[in-house]
Design an enzyme around this catalytic site. Sequence first.
Site, PDB file in Angstrom:
ATOM      1  N   GLU A   1      11.319  53.576  48.140  1.00  0.00           N
ATOM      2  CA  GLU A   1      11.515  52.700  49.294  1.00  0.00           C
ATOM      3  C   GLU A   1      12.912  52.834  49.878  1.00  0.00           C
ATOM      4  O   GLU A   1      13.092  52.786  51.092  1.00  0.00           O
ATOM      5  CB  GLU A   1      11.239  51.241  48.914  1.00  0.00           C
ATOM      6  CG  GLU A   1       9.767  50.904  48.696  1.00  0.00           C
ATOM      7  CD  GLU A   1       9.263  51.302  47.319  1.00  0.00           C
ATOM      8  OE1 GLU A   1      10.068  51.776  46.484  1.00  0.00           O
ATOM      9  OE2 GLU A   1       8.059  51.132  47.060  1.00  0.00           O
TER      10      GLU A   1
ATOM     11  N   PHE B   1       4.454  46.259  49.220  1.00  0.00           N
ATOM     12  CA  PHE B   1       4.540  44.851  48.844  1.00  0.00           C
ATOM     13  C   PHE B   1       5.965  44.380  49.130  1.00  0.00           C
ATOM     14  O   PHE B   1       6.915  45.082  48.781  1.00  0.00           O
ATOM     15  CB  PHE B   1       4.241  44.653  47.357  1.00  0.00           C
ATOM     16  CG  PHE B   1       2.813  44.931  46.983  1.00  0.00           C
ATOM     17  CD1 PHE B   1       1.839  43.935  47.074  1.00  0.00           C
ATOM     18  CD2 PHE B   1       2.432  46.186  46.553  1.00  0.00           C
ATOM     19  CE1 PHE B   1       0.522  44.197  46.732  1.00  0.00           C
ATOM     20  CE2 PHE B   1       1.108  46.451  46.214  1.00  0.00           C
ATOM     21  CZ  PHE B   1       0.152  45.457  46.306  1.00  0.00           C
TER      22      PHE B   1
ATOM     23  N   HIS C   1       3.848  41.112  42.593  1.00  0.00           N
ATOM     24  CA  HIS C   1       3.165  41.588  43.797  1.00  0.00           C
ATOM     25  C   HIS C   1       2.564  40.427  44.587  1.00  0.00           C
ATOM     26  O   HIS C   1       1.574  40.602  45.285  1.00  0.00           O
ATOM     27  CB  HIS C   1       2.024  42.560  43.442  1.00  0.00           C
ATOM     28  CG  HIS C   1       2.451  43.738  42.643  1.00  0.00           C
ATOM     29  ND1 HIS C   1       2.648  43.694  41.286  1.00  0.00           N
ATOM     30  CD2 HIS C   1       2.746  45.006  43.024  1.00  0.00           C
ATOM     31  CE1 HIS C   1       3.014  44.894  40.857  1.00  0.00           C
ATOM     32  NE2 HIS C   1       3.086  45.705  41.888  1.00  0.00           N
TER      33      HIS C   1
ATOM     34  N   PHE D   1       8.854  44.593  46.708  1.00  0.00           N
ATOM     35  CA  PHE D   1       9.640  45.795  46.443  1.00  0.00           C
ATOM     36  C   PHE D   1      10.914  45.847  47.300  1.00  0.00           C
ATOM     37  O   PHE D   1      11.613  46.847  47.311  1.00  0.00           O
ATOM     38  CB  PHE D   1       8.823  47.067  46.721  1.00  0.00           C
ATOM     39  CG  PHE D   1       7.533  47.156  45.953  1.00  0.00           C
ATOM     40  CD1 PHE D   1       7.315  46.398  44.804  1.00  0.00           C
ATOM     41  CD2 PHE D   1       6.522  48.016  46.372  1.00  0.00           C
ATOM     42  CE1 PHE D   1       6.117  46.489  44.105  1.00  0.00           C
ATOM     43  CE2 PHE D   1       5.333  48.103  45.677  1.00  0.00           C
ATOM     44  CZ  PHE D   1       5.121  47.344  44.539  1.00  0.00           C
TER      45      PHE D   1
ATOM     46  N   GLU E   1       3.992  54.563  51.926  1.00  0.00           N
ATOM     47  CA  GLU E   1       3.326  55.126  50.754  1.00  0.00           C
ATOM     48  C   GLU E   1       1.807  55.080  50.945  1.00  0.00           C
ATOM     49  O   GLU E   1       1.251  54.007  51.190  1.00  0.00           O
ATOM     50  CB  GLU E   1       3.716  54.309  49.508  1.00  0.00           C
ATOM     51  CG  GLU E   1       5.208  54.445  49.185  1.00  0.00           C
ATOM     52  CD  GLU E   1       5.722  53.312  48.306  1.00  0.00           C
ATOM     53  OE1 GLU E   1       4.931  52.399  47.964  1.00  0.00           O
ATOM     54  OE2 GLU E   1       6.915  53.324  47.980  1.00  0.00           O
TER      55      GLU E   1
END
Lengths: 376, 334
Positions: B70, B93, B139, B96, B29
């Site tokens: 993802e 991160f 995060h 995720f 991303e």
Amino acid sequence: MSDGIHAIVMPKWGLAMTEGMVAEWTIEPGAAFSRGDEIADIETAKITNALEASTSGIMRRLVVEPDEMVPVGTLLAVAADETVSDDAIDAFVSDFQANFVVEETEEDSGPAFEHVTLSDGRNIRFLRQGAGGGPTLVMVHGFGGDLNSWMFNQPVLSEQFEVIALDLPGHGGSSKDVGGGDVAAMSQAVLDFLDAADIASAHIVGHSLGGACALHLALTKPERVASATLICPAGLAPEINMTFINGFIEARRPRQLRAALELLFHEPGLVSREMIDDVLKFKRIDGVPEALKAIAEAAFAGGRQSHVMVEKLSELEVPIQIILGASDQIVPVLEALETRAGVTVHRLEGSGHTAHMEAPGKVNALIADFVVAASG
Amino acid sequence: MAKKSVRQAINEALASEMRRDPRVVIMGEDIAGGMGAPGEDDAWGGPLGVTKGLLGEFGRDRVLDTPITESAFIGAAAGAAATGLRPVAELMFVDFMGVCFDQIYNQAAKFRYMFGGKAVTPLVVRTMYGAGLRAASQHSQCLYPMFTHIPGLKVVIPSSAYEAKGLLIQAIRDDDPVVFFEHKAMYDEEEEVPDEAYTIPFGEANITREGDDVTVVAFGRMVQFANQAADKLAKEGITCTVIDPRTTSPLDEDTILEEVAATGRLVVVDEASPRCNMATDISALVAQRAFSALKAPVRMVTPPHTPVPFAADLEDLYIPGPAQIEQAIREVAA
């Protein structure tokens, strides 16, 4: 220096060194010392080594305490003869300290590595220190080393000469293609470097494999070699300590590498953790393991040196001096090398295979005096 | 050799392997243009600029911006790895992982085994972890123990810029799926990093300090804190061996056991939540195989078992630091 007063300052051993500390003074205030005497143990991030006096004198004042980290160039001690008064020493110290400016770090100023491309396309990294105009010295390290091998020598000699230290192919920041990998191929690379760097002739100082290269060059291209200083050189006898060569190549862990590196020194304590880390980092670079193996297979095939040139010493046309470490464990400490009037041999007690690191003061003095004499 | 940041070191590793091997592609991303950027010129290079400049050199075919999905792009990367490419996917991160974990633990990690050794999966998942950037509890986690738990995955936690470059190149050249953990508070930390490509083997711990009294095992960002504590205590005469295992899978058990046998005392420092983390894993290893060498109980230095707090003061208290490590060393050395 003023009026016979001599400042002893924190040396700069290698480009990366910015500070160091006196681990221990090995001289008492008031004691007399000679050029080459050890006066202190200096500890840096990379190495601990003895500081050897560059002149003779009487130690009048120890300015820094042990274990105090100070910048390169800091006044450590003051030497002067007994006629100089204490007041004059006091004045010298305060004057020095008032005018002392910490040297900028390497990123900002000072010498930097240079690169040249040889005629065959390979890249050679080198470090040039000192002013041109006088004799030029070219320093060639040994197997597995790099130009930092001369950290105790190049800065001192460059006060007097232009001094160029290079990385042989397969080493340091140079291309990792070692060609044939033997002494002839390595000395050809040094010759190609002289061409590429536009150096008509130089005083070649070589250590170990670099010593063999210097000797090979002196025999094959005497017009390019003003003089040769061979320090613990390969190339004089067939014997070579393959425990070191193979151990150096194969070691992947610090402990294994320490065992190999300790063979280089009379005083194994000189092998620091940082030295080990630096070698491990070098050996991890793409192409280095293959380069080291290729050199070992070509130059030390079957555990014997491929180029043995001792018989040819008598044919030499250029001045040559050989500096041996009396406790060298890598190459034999030969007797009766003085086969010709032009060959000078020095055997240094208390030094192993790395006399230029273990007795830098003595070796630097020998090189400087020899180069001056050879430059006539 | 010049000083380079962790960010530069990772960027150099990616660039050098993309130059060396045309099968290496990167995806994730915002790693190319991202953020609705109009073109190549203002490419962000990921949320923290790690991949900046790669789009210009390697183009859209090898630097792939992905949708914020993802499960799709990690799955695509696993499939690409199984069919001939060597993808480096960026999971922005590690927190995720929940939405793409099947693709990692039940697909990529199993291919070699399920296909009887006939399939390789040279996939690298780069991912950001760790507390300290006020990024709050969703995060800021250190989820490497969860990946370490899965057979078939290799798990790498570099502790500095030099380590990051050599370990990432090794990861890209490895034929198995590797999860590569980058601490988000370390990207600007600098040290000398060679310009050339080099590799650091997996499963070989680095001993960053040598001492006689206490063995400290630390991971990732905790290594520098352990070094700081060791340096401080060395001045008082308490000397420590500090071990950075570099990879949690494979784990260099021999080095840990040898060093514990030498000192007889162990402190393990882990930024991951304290239950079932690397600290408990190392403690169990030593309890089973070096118990007779121990002169004192093992101490673990970890955060408390809570989500990472968002409040700055609380987050600072949460993260283990040199002071807690120093205290633990004093306790086991006493």
